[in-house]
Structures are given as structure tokens and as C-alpha cells.
Write an enzyme that holds these catalytic residues in place. Structure first.
Site, PDB file in Angstrom:
ATOM      1  N   GLU A   1       0.939  -2.755  12.894  1.00 52.88           N
ATOM      2  CA  GLU A   1       1.044  -4.221  12.778  1.00 52.88           C
ATOM      3  C   GLU A   1       1.370  -4.917  14.093  1.00 52.88           C
ATOM      4  O   GLU A   1       1.445  -6.143  14.136  1.00 52.88           O
ATOM      5  CB  GLU A   1       2.106  -4.554  11.717  1.00 52.88           C
ATOM      6  CG  GLU A   1       1.679  -4.124  10.323  1.00 52.88           C
ATOM      7  CD  GLU A   1       2.763  -4.294   9.278  1.00 52.88           C
ATOM      8  OE1 GLU A   1       3.953  -4.280   9.645  1.00 52.88           O
ATOM      9  OE2 GLU A   1       2.412  -4.436   8.095  1.00 52.88           O
TER      10      GLU A   1
ATOM     11  N   TRP B   1       0.837  -1.215   0.000  1.00 55.26           N
ATOM     12  CA  TRP B   1       0.000   0.000   0.000  1.00 55.26           C
ATOM     13  C   TRP B   1       0.864   1.256   0.000  1.00 55.26           C
ATOM     14  O   TRP B   1       0.379   2.343  -0.265  1.00 55.26           O
ATOM     15  CB  TRP B   1      -0.940  -0.004   1.209  1.00 55.26           C
ATOM     16  CG  TRP B   1      -0.259   0.138   2.567  1.00 55.26           C
ATOM     17  CD1 TRP B   1       0.867  -0.512   2.994  1.00 55.26           C
ATOM     18  CD2 TRP B   1      -0.654   0.989   3.643  1.00 55.26           C
ATOM     19  NE1 TRP B   1       1.187  -0.125   4.273  1.00 55.26           N
ATOM     20  CE2 TRP B   1       0.265   0.782   4.711  1.00 55.26           C
ATOM     21  CE3 TRP B   1      -1.696   1.883   3.831  1.00 55.26           C
ATOM     22  CZ2 TRP B   1       0.181   1.456   5.929  1.00 55.26           C
ATOM     23  CZ3 TRP B   1      -1.787   2.544   5.057  1.00 55.26           C
ATOM     24  CH2 TRP B   1      -0.857   2.322   6.086  1.00 55.26           C
ATOM     25  N   ASP B   2       2.154   1.091   0.253  1.00 56.23           N
ATOM     26  CA  ASP B   2       3.098   2.208   0.254  1.00 56.23           C
ATOM     27  C   ASP B   2       2.931   3.079  -0.997  1.00 56.23           C
ATOM     28  O   ASP B   2       2.999   4.299  -0.943  1.00 56.23           O
ATOM     29  CB  ASP B   2       4.551   1.688   0.265  1.00 56.23           C
ATOM     30  CG  ASP B   2       4.867   0.777   1.452  1.00 56.23           C
ATOM     31  OD1 ASP B   2       3.967   0.049   1.890  1.00 56.23           O
ATOM     32  OD2 ASP B   2       6.022   0.789   1.923  1.00 56.23           O
TER      33      ASP B   2
ATOM     34  N   LYS C   1       3.063   0.537  16.388  1.00 54.92           N
ATOM     35  CA  LYS C   1       4.225   0.529  15.496  1.00 54.92           C
ATOM     36  C   LYS C   1       4.311   1.801  14.660  1.00 54.92           C
ATOM     37  O   LYS C   1       5.383   2.353  14.457  1.00 54.92           O
ATOM     38  CB  LYS C   1       4.123  -0.685  14.568  1.00 54.92           C
ATOM     39  CG  LYS C   1       5.279  -0.807  13.606  1.00 54.92           C
ATOM     40  CD  LYS C   1       5.144  -2.050  12.751  1.00 54.92           C
ATOM     41  CE  LYS C   1       6.323  -2.193  11.809  1.00 54.92           C
ATOM     42  NZ  LYS C   1       6.149  -3.313  10.887  1.00 54.92           N
ATOM     43  N   GLN C   2       3.172   2.246  14.129  1.00 59.81           N
ATOM     44  CA  GLN C   2       3.217   3.334  13.152  1.00 59.81           C
ATOM     45  C   GLN C   2       1.889   4.068  13.149  1.00 59.81           C
ATOM     46  O   GLN C   2       0.913   3.599  13.741  1.00 59.81           O
ATOM     47  CB  GLN C   2       3.508   2.756  11.772  1.00 59.81           C
ATOM     48  CG  GLN C   2       2.425   1.840  11.226  1.00 59.81           C
ATOM     49  CD  GLN C   2       2.927   0.956  10.100  1.00 59.81           C
ATOM     50  OE1 GLN C   2       3.423  -0.139  10.348  1.00 59.81           O
ATOM     51  NE2 GLN C   2       2.780   1.404   8.867  1.00 59.81           N
TER      52      GLN C   2
END
Ligand code: IFM
Length: 745
Positions: A449, A307-308, A563-564
Site C-alpha cells: 500500500e 481480503w485477510d 510495505k508487505q
């Protein structure tokens, strides 16, 4: 690195080989060695060049150089180096080399190597095609065939293991000798995995010898003859002409893409380097490939497209080179059948895009994607099965491309079908919860994640609901603008029964909302009940370097440490739905809880911080994303998995943070919005963008914003600059004073 979207060449030195991780990674060609992960193929390396002086190998691998400089000419995408050595006999030998890949003919590349010595000597230069390449899960090419033409050409070819696709690399040699340099012996060296020409020269003091190689990379039918013909054609053209054509194309690319920062040279360099990294991996030549998560810097993440691309790189391309954005999205049209197969495999309908997509769209992501550092055993991760937001990311990107560019050809040529199939996927994977009288999206993995298999992840559910809305709008657009295609699609996809369900599920799909008191959106059901350990506490629990923090039992999995960017990403995507107070509250809540363990995180924190006027934090996160490939301080391992390489998503994030964050650019279907927020020490920010086929230049200073419409534009556009409404006609400039300044044109 250098690259041209078809080939990526790591920035290793000319003398380097497999042991030093030299690699020429091919875009779009994948291969699987039995029992190993499927990954991109690294081609034989035609840039290898070694030098001996009176029998001594002149290489940093064997001698300590007196000086060494290595750099990238970002403007023209040329890798250069200059290394000087003092040999034991006092002779000073200098090796200068340059290489580039053509962007006008993406098979072609060029390298030269100039060697000079201060004393008379006998020089040996060996150059050729080295098949002993670095692989993570290779070897992909075995059984090389090597040949030499009568006209100083070399060819090395081999088939891939899985599908027997021929891969060929050819080289055409040319040399230039200064006064005092005389050719002596010549030999061809054929090894089991390489072919080289070794030439000897006699040099008088201060003489120089230059060796040029015109190289050509091919795969597929007739690869060998095409590679040879291509190398010869490049040599006939000459190095200067080849360079001039490629440089002219690079000048066009920079004219569209460059972002100028006044008052901050470090930020300027980091941002330009980020844009360079994006441009070298963007496919000029085909819409059958997209940009992998590590670009063309090697085989990390199996060369998978994540998806980046849609969420982090596409904004740069759709605003500066829409035709590239279109190609990248068309890749998702070509891989729709793979997404359909994946949906079916999991018992769903529609299109469930691959988490790690390769050439066919089938998912390369493995169920055990990470190996535990403690036990050496593979860890079950649910990225492939549960990161269902991927289909929504694709649908949203196609929709936004249309809104931003006004180009409906993608929708007509498969884009609408992709959107409908993605929406159908969510119809089949949301569940109705009778007690709550609503639909829910359960058992998913959101962008964070570290928390797997959660229910009602706000980001994922909002994206799924958005996809349903987009599908409804797509159908409405088709019905009025493309009635035949509408009819054909409904019939071919057997979609009539799904249409009422789009409305039903859209209206009743649960998306967690901001808390009435705090404004915080709970990332997923039960998140607030997790242990509120700080990031520092969680870090202190880490026992071994590189241990994985997620996968159910990791140190973060039972805590609120994420995580993000997850919920914060949602706020970035839909700022108009969440008031500034809500965006600020969520940023402040999640920021201390975010590890930024993914390179996708920092840019989103920069963007949301800029959007709420926190330019200090926005700047910190901007620098973090923009310098990722300059500092090399990114994570290199998760578990035992090597994840190094370049980070095109973070590079795209650097553009977003500069232009959309500090520049405050937002383009809606009907108007341009500019809400700038410059870092305190920036004197100016300048960028260019395209909107609906027209070009605009923006200059922001602490005092004013200038929006200039190119003379060749066709439309008069409406804009809102720092809250003021204005109209910008072709060839005119609108200037808006900041801090209460008047608006005038
Ligand atoms: O797509 C990302 C993901 O969000 C986090 N892990 C790495 C992937 C590739 O960049």
C-alpha cells in the site's frame, strides 16, 4: 480474549470498565454515530464484578496486588485470573475468577468470582451489566432501559443510534457460600448506563464466597425477552453442564485443528495460541458475517472484513473445518449486491468487493483513511478505490474451496454468480493499449500500500487474469454439470456478450514476467526506476513516530521499500508457475526491501522461504507471524489511527507457514502433495487435514513422512510425497523415507 464467533470479550480484568478498554464486541452488528465512522457495536459488559473488604475496594486499580496470575485455558477457551492482596489490616484477600462464552449456544456466557479472606471481614460483591463501554466512534447505545426480575436477573437494553436495533444483555445470578460465610444486605444499583446487584456477606476467617453470573447477549427483535430467557435457561442448566457442552465442542475443534511440534515448545505455544485466536472469532452460528481484520477484539478498522479472510485465514478453515470455510465464503454471496453497487459507483460492471466490508457489503473504507501526524489533516488514500485485487481474492478463494473440498454446493448457491461478476468487473476495468496490442490493468494499488496508483502491478494483474480463467472454467462446469443453472445465470446476468471477452482479455492481459536474466518480476511498471534506498535509510528519514510511509508523499512512496509481501505473495499462490530459482531470486530481491508494516507480510516470506528450502529464514518469519498476538509488538498506530487488536490473518498465516510451509502440504484437485522442510531443530511436526471429505494425518520427522488415511475415508487417493508417487487407501498408512529413504506402505 475469549470469543465464540458471535461475541468477543477482551482479556481485561473483572473490575475493569471503559477506562481500561473492556469491550464485548458483537459480530455482525454495526452502527454509525452521525459524523463518525461506522463500526461494530460493543455490547454492555455483563462481566463487571467489584469486591470491597471492610469498605476497601479490592482491585488492582486501587491496590498493589501481592500476586497476580492471568491466563487462558486454550483447550477450553476459558479466561482465568487469580489475584491476592494484603490489606492494610493484614487480611489476605484472594480473588479468583473465570469466564467463558459457550460455542454450543453462542448467546450464552458464564463468569464466576470466588473471594476468600484469611481474617474475618465484611465483604461486598457488586456484579451486573455495565453499559459504560469503550468505543472508538461511539456511543452506539444510548437511552438504556434497566430492569430487575424477581428471580435475581438483571437486564440492560438500548437501541443502536443508526437503525434503532435493540441490543440487550441479561444476567442471572447465583451464589455459593462456604461455611462461615453469611449473606447480609442486598441492594440493586441502577445507574444511567448500568444495573448491578450489590451484596454484603459476613465472612469468618478462611471462609469464601462465590458469585456466578449466567449471561446472555442478543440483538434484534425481541432481544430483551430472548436475553432474559437465555440467561435463565443457562442458569437452569448450571455452570458445569454449560461448560461441559462447550468444552466438548472445543475438543472436536482441537481434534481437527491442532498442529503438534516436537522439539520447540515456544513455537508450539505460539502456533496453538494463533489457532485459538482464529477459532474464537470464527462464526459458528451464521453465514451472514465473516471475520474482520481485527477479529472480535474491538472496533479497529471499523470491524471491516478485508481480503485477510479469503487469502490468509481460509486455508486453515478449508483444510480443517470446511463447513466454516463455506460459511465465510457464503458471506461474500450475501454481500454480492454491495459489491455490485460499488462497481457501479466507480463506473464499472460486475462486482467490485468492498475493501472494508460490513453487513451489507457496501464499502466502509473511507477516502481519507489515515490522519497525517505532522499536520493533523486527513490523508487521501486509495485503498477503497484502487485495491481492485479484492474481487479476484474472493473469486480465487471460492474456486479453491471447491477444488480442495469437492463441495460444489457453494458454487451452485451463489458462488458461481460471484465468480462471473468478479470476472466481469475485470473485463470492465482493464484497458486495451493499442500500441502494445495488449490489455493492461492500470492505476491500481497492489498489496504493497505504500505505492499507490501504479500500472501493471504483477500481483493484481495475475489475479485478474486468474479470475478470468476461473470464470471460463466455471462456465464450462456449469454447462456440463448444472445446465439449467448455466442457462438461468447467462440470461439473468445478461452474460452472453461477455463470454468471448473472457477469452480475449485472458489471452492478452499483460502480467509482468520474471526478468530473463535475474528472474526478478518487477512489482509494477517503473518500480525499478524508483530510488533504491535501503530499508535502514528510509527508516532514518522518519521524523515522527507513526508517520505514514505511503499516501503519495510518505518516506517509502518514492523508493523501492515496500510495505508487505506483494510479488512474493504471487509466488506463494502459484508456485507451480514459477520455478524455484525464480521464487528464490524474488524472495532475495524483495526481502531486504520489505518493511513488514502489515501483519500479513511475515507469513508469506516464511512460506516462500520454506518452499525454496531456506528453513532458517522461514523459521524466523514463522515465529514473527505466530507470536504477533503474544508479544504485542505489532504496530499500534498508523498516522494517528489506532490499529491495535488481534491479527487473525497473521494467525492464519502461522498455520499456513507450519502446515503448507514446513509440512509442504499442497492439495491439488486430483492429488495430495507433501514436500516437507522442517526447521533443523524440530524433531517432528504433526497435523491433520481434510481433503474432499476424507481425513488424513501427517507426521513429519527429519527422516520420514507418514501419511495416514482415516479408516472412515471413502476414496483411495494419490499422493506425491517428497517427489515419490504413492496411493493411500482408507485406513492405510504410507511412509516415505526422506533423504533417499524408500517408500513403503
Ligand atoms: O488487509 C490489510 C492490508 O493488506 C494492509 N493493511 C491492513 C489491512 C487489514 O489487515
Amino acid at each position: 480474549m475469549i470469543g465464540n464467533g458471535a461475541v468477543g470479550v477482551r482479556g481485561t480484568l473483572d473490575e475493569f470498565g471503559r477506562g481500561q478498554l473492556a469491550a464485548c464486541t458483537l459480530a455482525g452488528l454495526y452502527d454509525q454515530v452521525p459524523g463518525c465512522w461506522r463500526e461494530p457495536v460493543n455490547a454492555p459488559n455483563p462481566f463487571l464484578c467489584r469486591v470491597w473488604c471492610d469498605g476497601t475496594l479490592v482491585s488492582p486499580l486501587s491496590l498493589k496486588p501481592r500476586s497476580h496470575r492471568q491466563w487462558i485455558d486454550l483447550r477450553h477457551a476459558v479466561h482465568r485470573r487469580e489475584t491476592a492482596y494484603i490489606l492494610p489490616d493484614g487480611n489476605e484477600v484472594t480473588v479468583e475468577a473465570a469466564r467463558f462464552l459457550s460455542v454450543t449456544d453462542v448467546h450464552m456466557g458464564f463468569a464466576n468470582c470466588r473471594v476468600k479472606a484469611t481474617r474475618a471481614c465484611r465483604l461486598t460483591i457488586e456484579a451486573g451489566v455495565d453499559g459504560a463501554v469503550w468505543d472508538l466512534n461511539g456511543p452506539h447505545l444510548t437511552g438504556f432501559g434497566a430492569s430487575e426480575g424477581p428471580d435475581e436477573t438483571l437486564l440492560l437494553a438500548a437501541p443502536t443510534q443508526e437503525q434503532g436495533v435493540p441490543v440487550a444483555v441479561a444476567l442471572a445470578w447465583e451464589e455459593e457460600l462456604s461455611d462461615g460465610a453469611t449473606p447480609m444486605n442486598r441492594a440493586t444499583v441502577v445507574a444511567k448506563d448500568g444495573i448491578f446487584v450489590r451484596r454484603q456477606y459476613s465472612l469468618r476467617a478462611e471462609a469464601a464466597c462465590t458469585v456466578r453470573r449466567f449471561v446472555n447477549f442478543r440483538f434484534g427483535d425481541d432481544a430483551s425477552s430472548a436475553a432474559l430467557a437465555g440467561a435463565r435457561a443457562a442458569r437452569a442448566l448450571g455452570g458445569e453442564a454449560l461448560f461441559a457442552a462447550s468444552a466438548a465442542r472445543w475438543a472436536e475443534r482441537w481434534a481437527r485443528s491442532d498442529v503438534r511440534i516436537e522439539g520447540d515448545d515456544d513455537a508450539q505455544l505460539a502456533l496453538r495460541y494463533s489457532l485459538y485466536q482464529l477459532l474464537i472469532v470464527a462464526p459458528e452460528h451464521t453465514d451472514r458475517v465473516s471475520i474482520p481484520a481485527r477479529g472480535l477484539s474491538g472496533q479497529v478498522y471499523k470491524g471491516g472484513v478485508f481480503w485477510d479472510t479469503e487469502m490468509f485465514m481460509l486455508p486453515f478453515f478449508s483444510h480443517t473445518q470446511p463447513e466454516m470455510a463455506r460459511r465465510l465464503l457464503h458471506y461474500r454471496v450475501h454481500t454480492l449486491d454491495g459489491a455490485r453497487r460499488k462497481a457501479k459507483e466507480y463506473g464499472f460492471r460486475g462486482a467490485f468487493y468492498a475493501w472494508e466490508s460490513q453487513d451489507t457489503g457496501d464499502d466502509a473504507c473511507t477516502l481519507f483513511n489515515i490522519t497525517d501526524v505532522f499536520t493533523g489533516r486527513p490523508l487521501r488514500t486509495y485503498f477503497r478505490d484502487k485495491q481492485v485485487h479484492i474481487s479476484a481474492d474472493v473469486a480465487l478463494a471460492i474456486w479453491r474451496y471447491w477444488k480442495e473440498t469437492g463441495d460444489d454446493s457453494l458454487l451452485r448457491e451463489g458462488g458461481a454468480e460471484v465468480i462471473l461478476e468478479c470476472a466481469r468487473f475485470y473485463l470492465s476495468c482493464t484497458c486495451y493499449v493499442p500500441d502494445r496490442e495488449r490489455y493492461e490493468l492500470r492505476d491500481v494499488v497492489g498489496p504493497d500500500e505504500y505505492h499507490e496508483r501504479v500500472d501493471n502491478n504483477a500481483f493484481t494483474s495475475a489475479m485478474a487474469r486468474e479470475t478470468l480463467a476461473i470464470a471460463r472454467q466455471t462456465l464450462a462446469w456449469l454447462q456440463t454439470r448444472q445446465p439449467e443453472l448455466h442457462e438461468e445465470l447467462i440470461a439473468r446476468l445478461d452474460y452472453a456478450g461477455d463470454i468471448p471477452r473472457l477469452d480475449e482479455v485472458h489471452a492478452r492481459l499483460h502480467v509482468p514476467e520474471p526478468d530473463a536474466k535475474t528472474g526478478v518480476i518487477e512489482q509494477f511498471s517503473g518500480y525499478h526506476a524508483l530510488e533504491a534506498a535501503s530499508l535502514a535509510e528510509v527508516k532514518a528519514r522518519v521524523l515522527k513516530a507513526n508517520e505514514y510511509w505511503g499516501a503519495g508523499q510518505g518516506v517509502a512512496a518514492h523508493t523501492q521499500v515496500i510495505k508487505q509481501a506483494d510479488t512474493v505473495l504471487l509466488l506463494h499462490l502459484f508456485p507451480e508457475r514459477y520455478p524455484a530459482a525464480v521464487r528464490r531470486a524474488n524472495w532475495e530481491f524483495y526481502e531486504p526491501r520489505t518493511e513488514h508494516g502489515s501483519s500479513l507480510s511475515a507469513c508469506i516470506y516464511a512460506l516462500v522461504a520454506a518452499g525454496v528450502g531456506n528453513t532458517e529464514w522461514a523459521y524466523r518469519y514463522f515465529l514473527k507471524t505466530a507470536t504477533i498476538d503474544l508479544t504485542g509488538q505489532s504496530k499500534q498506530y498508523v498516522g494517528t489511527l489506532y490499529i491495535g487488536g488481534t491479527h487473525p490473518a497473521a494467525n492464519g498465516g502461522a498455520w499456513m507457514a507450519a502446515v503448507q510451509g514446513f509440512g509442504g502440504l499442497r492439495v491439488a484437485a486430483e492429488r495430495i502433495i507433501l514436500e516437507p522442510q522442517l526447521p533443523a531443530h524440530w524433531r517432528a511436526l504433526e497435523f491433520r487435514f481434510q481433503w474432499h471429505g476424507d481425513w488424513f494425518d501427517v507426521r513429519v520427522t527429519p527422516h520420514e513422512v507418514r501419511l495416514a488415511a482415516a479408516a472412515g475415508n471413502v476414496q483411495q487417493v494419490e499422493a506425491t510425497i517428497a517427489g515419490e508417487h504413492c496411493v493411500c487407501a482408507p485406513g492405510t498408512v504410507v511412509v516415505c523415507g526422506l533423504n533417499g529413504g524408500a517408500l513403503h506402505a
